[in-house]
Design an enzyme around this catalytic site. Structure first.
Site, mmCIF file in Angstrom:
data_model
loop_
_atom_site.group_PDB
_atom_site.id
_atom_site.type_symbol
_atom_site.label_atom_id
_atom_site.label_comp_id
_atom_site.label_asym_id
_atom_site.label_seq_id
_atom_site.Cartn_x
_atom_site.Cartn_y
_atom_site.Cartn_z
ATOM 1 N N ASP A 223 -1.417 42.163 -41.284
ATOM 2 C CA ASP A 223 -0.578 43.476 -41.078
ATOM 3 C C ASP A 223 0.529 42.950 -39.997
ATOM 4 O OD1 ASP A 223 -1.408 45.388 -42.924
ATOM 5 O OD2 ASP A 223 -3.372 45.943 -41.160
ATOM 6 N N THR A 224 -0.113 42.479 -38.996
ATOM 7 C CA THR A 224 1.170 41.963 -37.928
ATOM 8 C C THR A 224 2.010 41.009 -38.557
ATOM 9 O OG1 THR A 224 -0.576 42.303 -36.239
ATOM 10 C CG2 THR A 224 1.560 41.100 -35.638
#
Length: 465
Positions: A223-224
Site C-alpha cells: 500500500d505504501t
C-alpha cells in the site's frame, strides 16, 4: 555527572565527528525517553530560531487535491502531497475512514496512527451513495488540480464520477487511481489488498527462509509503495500539464489519468529477478537473512544476544573486515578476493564472521567495525529510534498537539528533506469526520450557510463541529 549531561556531551561529539561512528551506542548509554523528547523540542526550536523550516511555503503550495480514497494506499499519496504544501481535502463516508479505529486507540477512540496518516488534511463528510453527494463531488472536482481514489475499478464510473465524466467539467484534472491490479487487464476487477498483491507482485516469493512458508513484514508495504508511485505519477502529470521551459516542453494544459496498481508497485522492487530468469533461467527465491549473490551481507549475533548487520560485500570492504577480525594473511579467507569467489564459499565466510562476532558484545564489535569503516549496525526497534541522536538531529520526529487530550503526540517526519521548500506537519489528522465540511464548501465552492444547511438536512453532508 548527570545522565542528561553525559548524553548532551556525547550527542555534541557525535554530530561533529565521523558519521561512521555508531550513534546507536550513544543512546544506549543513558538517554531516557523524556530526555529524547526534550532534545527533539530543543532541536526544533533551534532550527526555527536560526531561520529553519518554520514559515516556509511547501513546493506544492496552491495545488488543490481532492482525496476520495480510504485506508492506506490512496490516502498515503494525499498525505505526502499535503506534507509538501498541497491543500488536501479528504472526502470521508458518514462513518469516517476505517483507519480512524485501527490498532492502538487514544482516550477519544481515535487511532494514534490516524494522527500522522491524515495530517494536514481537511475532512469533508459526504455520502457518495446519494445523488446530492455525488453532485457535490463533481463540483469539488471542478475546483481541483488532483483527484485521488482507490475504490474498486469501475465504482467511480458507476457513480458518474469516472475520468471521462469529470474531464467534461475540468480538463486540467489529474485523475489518480490506485487499485490492486490496475484499471485494465484480466485481474482488474479482482479485490486487491496489499497482502495478496505483495504475493502476486513477487515480493513474498523472495522474502523469508527457503525451508519455511513465505513471510510478510509487519507493515502494509504494498500500500505504501503504491501511494508513493501515485505521488510520482501526480508530480509527472503536473509537470506535463504545466510544461518545462528549459526542456522546450510546452504546457499541455491538460490533465491525465494516473493508473497505479499495488502489485506493480511491488513488482518494481524486484531488481534483476526478471532478467536473471530470462537470461539465465534462474529463479531467485527466499534467502533468509542474506542477499543472494552478495557476500558477506548478513545478520550476526553478539555474546550479549543482540543482532547486528554487517555489509562487507565490496572487495576492499571484505579485506578491511578481515583485517579488523585479525585474520592472518595466509588464511584461505584471504583468497576469496572477489564476490564470485565469496558466493561459492558463503557458508564458510558467514560461519567465521559469526564466530568472531559471537566472542564479544555488539557494542565492542560495532566500535571495531566503525574504526575500520565497515558498514554495520544494530537492528532498531521504534524504542531505539526515538532515543537515537542521529534520528533526532535529522528531524525525523515531529510533535503535534491533540487538542481534545491537551497533549502532544510524536509522529514521523516524511522525506525527502528539501533545503528551500521543506515539508512540514501543520496539524494532526482531524478528530472527527466532516470537521471541515462547512469551511471547505464555503471556501472552494462559495456556498452559503443556507445551501450547506440544506445539504446537512438531506444527510448528503455531515458537519461535525
Amino acid at each position: 555527572m548527570h545522565q542528561s549531561s553525559v548524553f548532551a556531551r556525547r550527542l555534541s561529539w557525535a554530530l561533529s565527528s565521523s558519521p561512521s561512528y555508531p550513534l546507536a551506542l550513544i543512546s544506549r548509554r543513558g538517554m531516557r525517553r523524556g530526555e529524547a523528547a526534550a532534545t527533539v523540542r530543543r532541536f526544533s526550536a533551534e532550527r526555527s530560531a536560526s531561520g529553519g523550516e518554520e514559515g516556509k511555503v511547501g513546493p506544492l503550495h496552491g495545488v488543490r487535491v481532492l482525496e476520495l480514497g480510504q485506508l492506506i494506499a490512496g490516502p498515503w499519496a494525499g498525505t505526502v502531497l499535503g506534507y509538501f504544501g498541497a491543500d488536501v481535502v479528504k472526502v470521508e463516508p458518514p462513518k469516517g475512514d476505517p483507519i480512524r479505529g485501527w490498532r492502538q486507540l487514544d482516550e477519544t477512540g481515535t487511532s494514534y496512527w490516524w494522527r500522522g496518516h491524515a495530517r494536514n488534511k481537511r475532512s469533508v463528510c459526504i455520502d457518495l451513495k446519494s445523488t446530492e453527494g455525488r453532485d457535490l463531488v463533481k463540483k469539488l472536482s471542478a475546483e481541483s488540480d488532483v483527484l485521488i481514489e482507490n475504490f474498486r475499478p469501475g465504482k467511480m464510473e458507476e457513480w458518474g464520477l469516472g475520468p471521462e465524466d469529470l474531464e467534461k467539467i475540468n480538463s486540467e484534472l489529474i485523475y489518480t487511481r490506485i487499485s490492486g491490479y490496475g484499471q485494465t487487464g484480466p485481474y482488474s476487477k479482482l479485490p486487491g489488498f496489499a497482502s495478496v498483491c505483495e504475493a502476486v507482485g513477487g515480493f513474498r516469493y523472495v522474502n523469508g527462509f527457503p525451508d519455511r512458508p513465505s513471510v510478510r513484514p509487519n507493515l502494509s508495504m504494498g500500500d505504501t509503495m503504491a501511494g508513493l508511485q501515485g505521488v510520482i505519477g501526480i508530480l509527472l502529470a503536473l509537470q506535463a500539464r504545466n510544461g518545462n521551459k528549459r526542456g522546450g516542453v510546452q504546457s499541455s494544459g491538460k490533465g491525465q489519468v494516473v493508473d497505479v496498481a499495488i502489485y506493480e508497485s511491488v513488482f518494481s522492487l524486484l531488481e534483476g529477478v526478471v532478467s536473471e530468469y530470462d537470461g539465465a533461467n534462474v529463479t531467485r527465491g527466499c534467502s533468509g537473512s542474506t542477499l543472494t549473490g552478495i557476500v558477506p551481507s548478513n545478520l550476526y549475533r553478539g555474546s550479549d544476544g543482540k543482532d547486528i548487520i554487517i555489509g562487507a560485500n565490496g572487495d576492499s570492504l571484505y579485506s578491511r573486515l578481515l583485517d579488523a577480525m585479525g585474520v592472518p594473511k595466509e588464511d584461505e579467507l584471504r583468497t576469496w578476493d572477489s564476490n564470485a569467489k565469496r558466493v561459492e564459499n558463503q557458508d564458510i565466510i558467514d560461519a567465521k564472521i559469526g564466530e568472531w562476532v559471537g566472542m564479544r558484545s555488539t557494542e565492542e564489535t560495532l566500535q571495531i567495525l566503525a574504526k575500520a569503516k565497515i558498514p554495520s549496525g544494530l537492528i532498531y526497534s521504534v524504542e531505539d529510534m526515538v532515543t537515537d541522536p542521529h534520528y533526532i538531529a535529522r528531524g525525523q520526529f515531529e510533535e503535534v498537539k491533540i487538542e481534545e487530550l491537551d497533549r502532544d503526540l510524536k509522529i514521523p517526519a516524511i522525506g525527502p528533506r528539501l533545503t528551500s521548500t521543506p515539508g512540514s506537519t501543520k496539524h494532526p489528522g482531524r478528530s472527527r469526520p466532516g470537521q471541515d465540511s462547512k469551511e471547505v464548501l464555503q471556501e472552494w465552492l462559495g456556498m452559503t450557510d443556507a445551501d450547506i444547511t440544506d445539504l446537512i438536512n438531506s444527510k448528503a453532508v455531515i458537519q461535525n463541529d
